[in-house]
Design a protein around this motif. Sequence first.
Motif, PDB file in Angstrom:
ATOM      1  N   MET A   1       1.125  -1.342  -0.004  1.00  0.00           N
ATOM      2  CA  MET A   1      -0.241  -0.110   0.154  1.00  0.00           C
ATOM      3  C   MET A   1       0.926   1.372  -0.146  1.00  0.00           C
ATOM      4  O   MET A   1       0.520   2.011  -0.822  1.00  0.00           O
ATOM      5  N   ILE A   2       1.958   1.252   0.922  1.00  0.00           N
ATOM      6  CA  ILE A   2       2.718   2.417   0.860  1.00  0.00           C
ATOM      7  C   ILE A   2       3.613   2.670  -0.581  1.00  0.00           C
ATOM      8  O   ILE A   2       3.705   3.735  -1.170  1.00  0.00           O
ATOM      9  N   ALA A   3       4.019   1.488  -1.183  1.00  0.00           N
ATOM     10  CA  ALA A   3       4.500   1.567  -2.323  1.00  0.00           C
ATOM     11  C   ALA A   3       3.738   2.133  -3.327  1.00  0.00           C
ATOM     12  O   ALA A   3       4.056   3.306  -4.054  1.00  0.00           O
ATOM     13  N   LEU A   4       2.607   1.681  -3.196  1.00  0.00           N
ATOM     14  CA  LEU A   4       1.384   2.042  -4.289  1.00  0.00           C
ATOM     15  C   LEU A   4       1.087   3.705  -4.265  1.00  0.00           C
ATOM     16  O   LEU A   4       1.441   4.436  -5.205  1.00  0.00           O
ATOM     17  N   VAL A   5       0.901   4.061  -3.070  1.00  0.00           N
ATOM     18  CA  VAL A   5       0.739   5.484  -2.675  1.00  0.00           C
ATOM     19  C   VAL A   5       1.776   6.478  -3.085  1.00  0.00           C
ATOM     20  O   VAL A   5       1.510   7.529  -3.730  1.00  0.00           O
ATOM     21  N   TYR A   6       3.192   6.086  -2.814  1.00  0.00           N
ATOM     22  CA  TYR A   6       3.997   6.884  -3.101  1.00  0.00           C
ATOM     23  C   TYR A   6       4.451   6.897  -4.385  1.00  0.00           C
ATOM     24  O   TYR A   6       4.862   7.898  -5.077  1.00  0.00           O
ATOM     25  N   GLU A   7       4.231   5.691  -5.182  1.00  0.00           N
ATOM     26  CA  GLU A   7       4.488   5.765  -6.655  1.00  0.00           C
ATOM     27  C   GLU A   7       3.381   6.696  -7.446  1.00  0.00           C
ATOM     28  O   GLU A   7       3.718   7.318  -8.508  1.00  0.00           O
ATOM     29  N   ILE A   8       2.227   6.482  -6.869  1.00  0.00           N
ATOM     30  CA  ILE A   8       0.903   7.343  -7.425  1.00  0.00           C
ATOM     31  C   ILE A   8       1.436   8.962  -7.333  1.00  0.00           C
ATOM     32  O   ILE A   8       1.373   9.784  -8.171  1.00  0.00           O
ATOM     33  N   ARG A   9       1.939   9.257  -6.086  1.00  0.00           N
ATOM     34  CA  ARG A   9       2.641  10.630  -5.864  1.00  0.00           C
ATOM     35  C   ARG A   9       3.616  10.863  -6.754  1.00  0.00           C
ATOM     36  O   ARG A   9       3.577  12.207  -7.455  1.00  0.00           O
ATOM     37  N   VAL A  10       4.721  10.082  -6.861  1.00  0.00           N
ATOM     38  CA  VAL A  10       5.741  10.350  -7.848  1.00  0.00           C
ATOM     39  C   VAL A  10       5.181  10.525  -9.325  1.00  0.00           C
ATOM     40  O   VAL A  10       5.448  11.540  -9.940  1.00  0.00           O
ATOM     41  N   LEU A  11       4.280   9.613  -9.850  1.00  0.00           N
ATOM     42  CA  LEU A  11       3.841   9.827 -11.004  1.00  0.00           C
ATOM     43  C   LEU A  11       2.958  11.051 -11.483  1.00  0.00           C
ATOM     44  O   LEU A  11       2.848  11.375 -12.398  1.00  0.00           O
ATOM     45  N   LEU A  12       2.269  11.320 -10.469  1.00  0.00           N
ATOM     46  CA  LEU A  12       1.484  12.616 -10.519  1.00  0.00           C
ATOM     47  C   LEU A  12       2.304  13.713 -10.618  1.00  0.00           C
ATOM     48  O   LEU A  12       1.803  14.597 -11.544  1.00  0.00           O
ATOM     49  N   GLY A  13       3.512  13.816 -10.087  1.00  0.00           N
ATOM     50  CA  GLY A  13       4.355  14.922 -10.174  1.00  0.00           C
ATOM     51  C   GLY A  13       4.999  14.787 -11.684  1.00  0.00           C
ATOM     52  O   GLY A  13       5.248  15.564 -12.260  1.00  0.00           O
ATOM     53  N   VAL A  14       5.314  13.615 -12.188  1.00  0.00           N
ATOM     54  CA  VAL A  14       5.756  13.498 -13.503  1.00  0.00           C
ATOM     55  C   VAL A  14       4.857  13.952 -14.651  1.00  0.00           C
ATOM     56  O   VAL A  14       4.984  14.521 -15.427  1.00  0.00           O
ATOM     57  N   LEU A  15       3.501  13.738 -14.176  1.00  0.00           N
ATOM     58  CA  LEU A  15       2.611  14.099 -15.376  1.00  0.00           C
ATOM     59  C   LEU A  15       2.344  15.434 -15.329  1.00  0.00           C
ATOM     60  O   LEU A  15       2.065  15.892 -16.324  1.00  0.00           O
ATOM     61  N   ARG A  16       2.490  16.037 -14.310  1.00  0.00           N
ATOM     62  CA  ARG A  16       2.562  17.713 -13.901  1.00  0.00           C
ATOM     63  C   ARG A  16       3.702  18.031 -14.773  1.00  0.00           C
ATOM     64  O   ARG A  16       3.502  19.203 -15.570  1.00  0.00           O
ATOM     65  N   THR A  17       4.939  17.637 -14.835  1.00  0.00           N
ATOM     66  CA  THR A  17       5.941  18.101 -15.461  1.00  0.00           C
ATOM     67  C   THR A  17       5.604  17.934 -16.855  1.00  0.00           C
ATOM     68  O   THR A  17       6.220  18.754 -17.821  1.00  0.00           O
ATOM     69  N   PHE A  18       4.970  16.854 -17.415  1.00  0.00           N
ATOM     70  CA  PHE A  18       4.641  16.880 -18.736  1.00  0.00           C
ATOM     71  C   PHE A  18       3.424  17.480 -19.240  1.00  0.00           C
ATOM     72  O   PHE A  18       2.735  17.026 -20.041  1.00  0.00           O
ATOM     73  N   ARG A  19       2.964  18.218 -18.195  1.00  0.00           N
ATOM     74  CA  ARG A  19       1.499  18.828 -18.693  1.00  0.00           C
ATOM     75  C   ARG A  19       0.359  17.871 -18.970  1.00  0.00           C
ATOM     76  O   ARG A  19      -0.347  18.136 -19.999  1.00  0.00           O
TER      77      ARG A  19
END
Lengths: 313, 446
Positions: free
Chosen positions: B96-114
């Motif tokens: 669960m921790i891995a999933l939550v933090y991976e989602i956080r990271v990926l949301l940041g990457v999506l933001r970087t790529f608009r």
Amino acid sequence: MAEKKRYRGRIAQVWIYLGKQLRMFVFQNDWKMLPMAALIGGLVTFAVGTNMFIYQEGTMNGCFALTCVCVWNGFFNSIQVICRERPIIKREHRAGMHISSYIAAHMIYQMLLCALQTVIILGITMVAGIKFPAESVITGSSIVDFGLTMFLVTYTADMLSLAISAIVKNTTAAMTVMPFVLMFQLIFSGALIVLQGPSERLTDFTITKWGLQSLCAQGNLNTQPQVTLWNTIWEFRAFEWQGQKPVKLFTDQILKNKLLNDFLAESGKYTGKPEFALSAENVLHCWMMLAIMAVLFAVIATLSLELIDRDKR
Amino acid sequence: MDINDWIQLIYQAAALIMQTAGIWMILKKCGVKGWHALIPGDRYYRLGIVGGRETDGMIALYADIARIGAQWAFTNVEKTDEYYIVYLMVALIILMIALVYEIRVLLGVLRTFRMKWYWIIPWIFVPWLPAWLMGFNNRFQPVDLGVYDEDELLAGKAPAEIASADSSDSRSGLNIHVRSRSVRQHFSRRYLLKDVNVSIPRGSLVLLLGGSGAGKTTLINAVIGYEKADATITLDGKDVYKNYSEMKYRIGFVPQQDLLRLNDSVMNTLYDAAKLRLPKNVKAKEREEKVNDVIETLGLAGRQNGLVAKKSGGQKKRISIGMELISDPDLFILDEPDSGLDGVIARELFEKLRGIADRGKIVIAITHTPDRVADLFDQVIVLARDSGRCGRLAFSGTPQEAMEFFERDSMEKIVMAVNRTSEGGEGRADEFIARFAELKAERGKA
């Protein structure tokens, strides 16, 4: 050569912060913990009734309820006291405050608060008509023995929540963590659920187990009559076997010969547990475990608060 | 193995290769070395940097590694094992921790790529698809979120190095020589401040100016020794870092927020501060005199008996200042002492600070509304964030010299000149940093 200036050391700082705590007791509504303790103590005493120290079931339920009250009081005393003023502590630490002095001041102040709460709850139980056993194994007064156990349970729970308050960064986090810790204390006390295997080993790490064990031992639970067995048999009175009702026959015989009290006393002997034996050794062992935990939690609180300088701005 | 198993195995292998290749290209597009995509865990940390969520990336790294252990536990521990339920619980928590933090990271990457947030859904269920698209399709390009590679960060992007010490260095007063202040962020080092050399004589009221992120608070923390930098800070010739346990009592720092116990009285607050900050041998009577002196100086007379909670914002600020002033520090630093105060009260407060400086103390103040009190300052230090996101010295001198140097008629306009365009400024920080370096070099030669 200029004389080196000396500033207040750890012990002197303890008194500065203890004075602050006592002022906070009056001005910051910490005094409300006392009527709260009275209220919750009264409610629990009302629920437990006067069967405590008469039957095993009443003693077990009553001791568990008292332990819960003590843990609850201890938790609420200090769950927010550090985290609510964390930025202030950081500032004062920068200005020369010793964390150990700060925690020591809290320990002394909380000790006084817990002692007052214990006295209040003991007073309420006595007013409510609960008769404490006459036999004492430590101090010569069973009331004092019970008071010391209740104080230790309250104080250890207080130190646990002090440690939580020192670890977490804000009051929201503290209040989120607290129910989980409370649930752990209740479930793993060994009173609500029969635990076996690895889960049983976890009970050693709960305040409730040692508090309950000490109170039950002091309440001389092992020598008290037990009613559960009789009540269960009574439920089976209608049971028929080969056209007869053997259970009914048995209960009728017991009542007819006025052997009920003997039966209850005898059944109590079979359900007693060695950890509830009334002995000074047993009670002292529980007290020692609680005291060790309290010291351990205070050390954790100090060590974690020493890292306060790493808090982000 | 039957045909279905083979198909499944081939699909899994192909998906893994495509995902890894996609992440490699994503990292490459963002200026991070692509091979990090090959290392489990590390790929999330690097994506965290790219997405501006480095701390989340770090936790995702550990969680990803722990997940390998958790998956092993799922498949290898027997259900009859005494501790099976414990393993299962721990493994589930890790997943669960891995999933939550991976989602956080990926949301940041999506933001970087608009990209829209809902791209996270394919990232969870078919990660190879968005990874491949974002990595290999040129339509998806990262925005500049201020992410630089390690070499750029280490070098700093500013055009000038100002390594020399201030020529006006003297034994008295405060001498600041900050070579650098950096923080280690997991696997990389980030420079927050570089080459700040300033001398401040006693009796000065100094304005520390700069936009957000320019390094004002970092500089202050370095000067007071609270967050040590690669620096030499001396107060009247005495090294602050080497003599910190003694010097911390000679330095007063008033933070931006009023960190006071609201349910204590003003008098007790100041009296306890006196007990904590004054030497042990100061007699009770003398201590009381000091407290009364501070109350008088800060205009708190007649208000000292009430609770702190009942005081106005201005009074609370003065109590906060009083707590530090009580030990009569030689260096007095205030972080936005006028925040939340109206013009008249703020002016009154700075006049009191002027009075403290006139008693031979050094007072340094940060304020975001400097123009209403600019005439009170002897010196202004301007910090600016260069294009490498590192705080640097853009100017140090009198307020008049500052306005001439920046060709602006107010302090606030000076801040706007060095602020980034994304903050509504002119984005000329690098230019002024370089010009000031040249000016200092010329002064040094002269």
